[in-house]
Design a protein around this motif. Sequence first.
Motif, mmCIF file in Angstrom:
data_model
loop_
_atom_site.group_PDB
_atom_site.id
_atom_site.type_symbol
_atom_site.label_atom_id
_atom_site.label_comp_id
_atom_site.label_asym_id
_atom_site.label_seq_id
_atom_site.Cartn_x
_atom_site.Cartn_y
_atom_site.Cartn_z
ATOM 1 N N TYR A 58 0.828 -1.177 0.158
ATOM 2 C CA TYR A 58 -0.006 -0.134 -0.105
ATOM 3 C C TYR A 58 0.875 1.310 0.137
ATOM 4 C CZ TYR A 58 0.875 0.554 5.101
ATOM 5 O OH TYR A 58 1.333 0.732 6.273
ATOM 6 N N ILE A 59 0.244 2.347 -0.353
ATOM 7 C CA ILE A 59 0.937 3.685 -0.401
ATOM 8 C C ILE A 59 0.023 4.598 0.508
ATOM 9 C CG2 ILE A 59 1.648 5.693 -1.910
ATOM 10 C CD1 ILE A 59 2.019 3.857 -3.995
ATOM 11 N N CYS A 60 0.815 5.090 1.437
ATOM 12 C CA CYS A 60 -0.082 5.995 2.214
ATOM 13 C C CYS A 60 0.814 7.409 2.562
ATOM 14 C CB CYS A 60 -0.262 5.578 3.714
ATOM 15 S SG CYS A 60 1.327 5.157 4.626
ATOM 16 N N GLU A 61 0.143 8.491 3.134
ATOM 17 C CA GLU A 61 0.733 9.663 3.362
ATOM 18 C C GLU A 61 0.864 9.964 5.000
ATOM 19 O OE1 GLU A 61 -0.480 13.074 1.372
ATOM 20 O OE2 GLU A 61 -0.603 11.856 -0.662
ATOM 21 N N TYR A 62 1.500 10.402 5.732
ATOM 22 C CA TYR A 62 1.538 10.366 7.076
ATOM 23 C C TYR A 62 0.576 11.674 7.391
ATOM 24 C CZ TYR A 62 4.974 7.157 8.251
ATOM 25 O OH TYR A 62 5.558 5.910 8.422
ATOM 26 N N LEU A 63 -0.271 11.623 8.221
ATOM 27 C CA LEU A 63 -1.217 12.811 8.623
ATOM 28 C C LEU A 63 -0.457 14.021 9.599
ATOM 29 C CD1 LEU A 63 -4.297 10.798 9.984
ATOM 30 C CD2 LEU A 63 -4.044 11.872 8.051
ATOM 31 N N PRO A 64 -0.555 15.063 9.190
ATOM 32 C CA PRO A 64 0.329 16.166 10.054
ATOM 33 C C PRO A 64 0.082 16.063 11.520
ATOM 34 C CG PRO A 64 -1.482 17.270 8.647
ATOM 35 C CD PRO A 64 -1.670 15.673 8.204
ATOM 36 N N ASP A 65 -1.103 15.662 11.869
ATOM 37 C CA ASP A 65 -1.186 15.694 13.207
ATOM 38 C C ASP A 65 -1.310 13.972 13.972
ATOM 39 O OD1 ASP A 65 -3.799 14.694 11.882
ATOM 40 O OD2 ASP A 65 -4.958 15.917 13.691
ATOM 41 N N GLY A 66 -0.634 13.338 12.939
ATOM 42 C CA GLY A 66 -0.480 11.877 13.396
ATOM 43 C C GLY A 66 0.300 11.535 14.322
ATOM 44 N N GLN A 67 0.275 10.213 14.865
ATOM 45 C CA GLN A 67 0.969 9.743 16.185
ATOM 46 C C GLN A 67 2.362 9.902 15.905
ATOM 47 O OE1 GLN A 67 0.990 5.080 15.647
ATOM 48 N NE2 GLN A 67 -0.391 5.704 17.042
ATOM 49 N N THR A 68 3.104 9.833 14.967
ATOM 50 C CA THR A 68 4.512 10.256 14.705
ATOM 51 C C THR A 68 4.755 11.325 14.640
ATOM 52 O OG1 THR A 68 4.127 9.726 12.349
ATOM 53 C CG2 THR A 68 4.620 7.845 13.756
ATOM 54 N N LYS A 69 3.914 12.274 14.748
ATOM 55 C CA LYS A 69 4.273 13.741 14.546
ATOM 56 C C LYS A 69 5.499 14.350 15.378
ATOM 57 C CE LYS A 69 2.345 18.299 14.995
ATOM 58 N NZ LYS A 69 1.683 19.186 16.091
ATOM 59 N N ASP A 70 5.149 13.875 16.687
ATOM 60 C CA ASP A 70 5.904 14.297 17.948
ATOM 61 C C ASP A 70 5.914 13.196 18.953
ATOM 62 O OD1 ASP A 70 3.509 14.867 19.396
ATOM 63 O OD2 ASP A 70 3.385 16.964 18.774
ATOM 64 N N ASP A 71 6.705 13.557 20.041
ATOM 65 C CA ASP A 71 6.788 12.630 21.354
ATOM 66 C C ASP A 71 5.528 12.477 22.128
ATOM 67 O OD1 ASP A 71 9.122 11.804 20.586
ATOM 68 O OD2 ASP A 71 10.266 13.153 21.825
ATOM 69 N N LYS A 72 4.131 13.072 21.637
ATOM 70 C CA LYS A 72 3.098 13.239 22.466
ATOM 71 C C LYS A 72 2.779 11.756 22.918
ATOM 72 C CE LYS A 72 0.574 17.300 21.216
ATOM 73 N NZ LYS A 72 -0.617 17.699 20.708
ATOM 74 N N ILE A 73 2.922 10.959 22.003
ATOM 75 C CA ILE A 73 2.532 9.432 22.135
ATOM 76 C C ILE A 73 3.435 8.802 23.162
ATOM 77 C CG2 ILE A 73 3.788 8.338 20.388
ATOM 78 C CD1 ILE A 73 1.396 6.598 19.764
ATOM 79 N N ARG A 141 13.668 14.986 29.332
ATOM 80 C CA ARG A 141 12.370 14.542 28.915
ATOM 81 C C ARG A 141 11.099 15.195 29.665
ATOM 82 N NH1 ARG A 141 11.067 9.908 25.749
ATOM 83 N NH2 ARG A 141 12.984 8.864 25.308
ATOM 84 N N LYS A 142 11.307 15.364 30.879
ATOM 85 C CA LYS A 142 10.289 16.018 31.459
ATOM 86 C C LYS A 142 10.214 17.660 31.060
ATOM 87 C CE LYS A 142 8.927 16.959 36.501
ATOM 88 N NZ LYS A 142 9.555 16.898 37.929
ATOM 89 N N ARG A 143 11.385 18.100 31.209
ATOM 90 C CA ARG A 143 11.181 19.530 30.577
ATOM 91 C C ARG A 143 10.665 19.593 28.939
ATOM 92 N NH1 ARG A 143 16.636 20.674 30.746
ATOM 93 N NH2 ARG A 143 16.804 20.724 28.271
ATOM 94 N N GLN A 144 11.149 18.787 27.949
ATOM 95 C CA GLN A 144 10.629 18.529 26.563
ATOM 96 C C GLN A 144 9.316 18.290 26.701
ATOM 97 O OE1 GLN A 144 13.235 15.243 25.412
ATOM 98 N NE2 GLN A 144 14.260 16.611 24.098
ATOM 99 N N TYR A 145 8.968 17.794 27.513
ATOM 100 C CA TYR A 145 7.161 17.051 27.380
ATOM 101 C C TYR A 145 6.384 18.387 27.919
ATOM 102 C CZ TYR A 145 8.497 12.416 26.612
ATOM 103 O OH TYR A 145 8.942 11.161 26.042
ATOM 104 N N LYS A 146 6.893 19.150 28.879
ATOM 105 C CA LYS A 146 6.308 20.307 29.183
ATOM 106 C C LYS A 146 5.729 21.246 28.115
ATOM 107 C CE LYS A 146 7.657 21.165 33.911
ATOM 108 N NZ LYS A 146 8.572 21.902 34.801
ATOM 109 N N ARG A 147 6.437 21.199 27.088
ATOM 110 C CA ARG A 147 6.175 21.835 25.814
ATOM 111 C C ARG A 147 4.975 21.465 24.903
ATOM 112 N NH1 ARG A 147 11.916 22.677 23.615
ATOM 113 N NH2 ARG A 147 12.548 22.013 25.709
ATOM 114 N N LEU A 148 5.103 19.924 25.123
ATOM 115 C CA LEU A 148 3.895 19.352 24.266
ATOM 116 C C LEU A 148 2.809 19.612 24.874
ATOM 117 C CD1 LEU A 148 5.613 15.961 23.423
ATOM 118 C CD2 LEU A 148 5.709 18.026 21.918
ATOM 119 N N THR A 149 1.576 19.943 24.249
ATOM 120 C CA THR A 149 0.051 20.056 24.621
ATOM 121 C C THR A 149 -0.781 18.949 24.254
ATOM 122 O OG1 THR A 149 -0.556 21.487 23.003
ATOM 123 C CG2 THR A 149 0.299 22.763 24.785
#
Length: 149
Positions: A58-73, A141-149
């Motif tokens: 298959y061929i796919c595109e990543y969503l701009p707000d998908g789970q691999t966008k940042d470290d939120k997951i 990580r704690k400092r980095q994650y504070k920036r993620l909403t």
Amino acid sequence: ERKKYNLNMDMCEVHRVELFKKYPFQYWESEVYAPEQLNFNQLSFDGYKLRWRNQKLYICEYLPDGQTKDDKIVKNNPMGFAMMHNQNLLIDPTFKKKCFEVIQMIALVLYAKRPSYLKQSNSKLLTILLFPIGFVFFLRRKRQYKRLT
């Protein structure tokens, strides 16, 4: 086999349904995601073989707000990823890679406020020796994650 054949990329995996029933995805309470790698590795530990094909399924595109966008997951599911790093200690034989996995596991376990999980480490000696470095990574990580909403 991924390391052996340099398959460090996103790939489509196809599995038999009965294997997913036999190996259900693992979750921690209060978390909603754990890396699929946990299940795929368990399959291989139990003797199941994966076959790789150089074929487009298959061929796919990543969503701009998908789970691999940042470290939120990772931020929202630290224990699932800590389990993955702990499990990776059983796979990669290189000392450098083992140190990386231990440090990541320590940082995530501390972030999740579950330090007792460190008793389950697959490399207890390295966990003890690298705890100070893991603690520094936890603070980072704690400092980095504070920036993620």
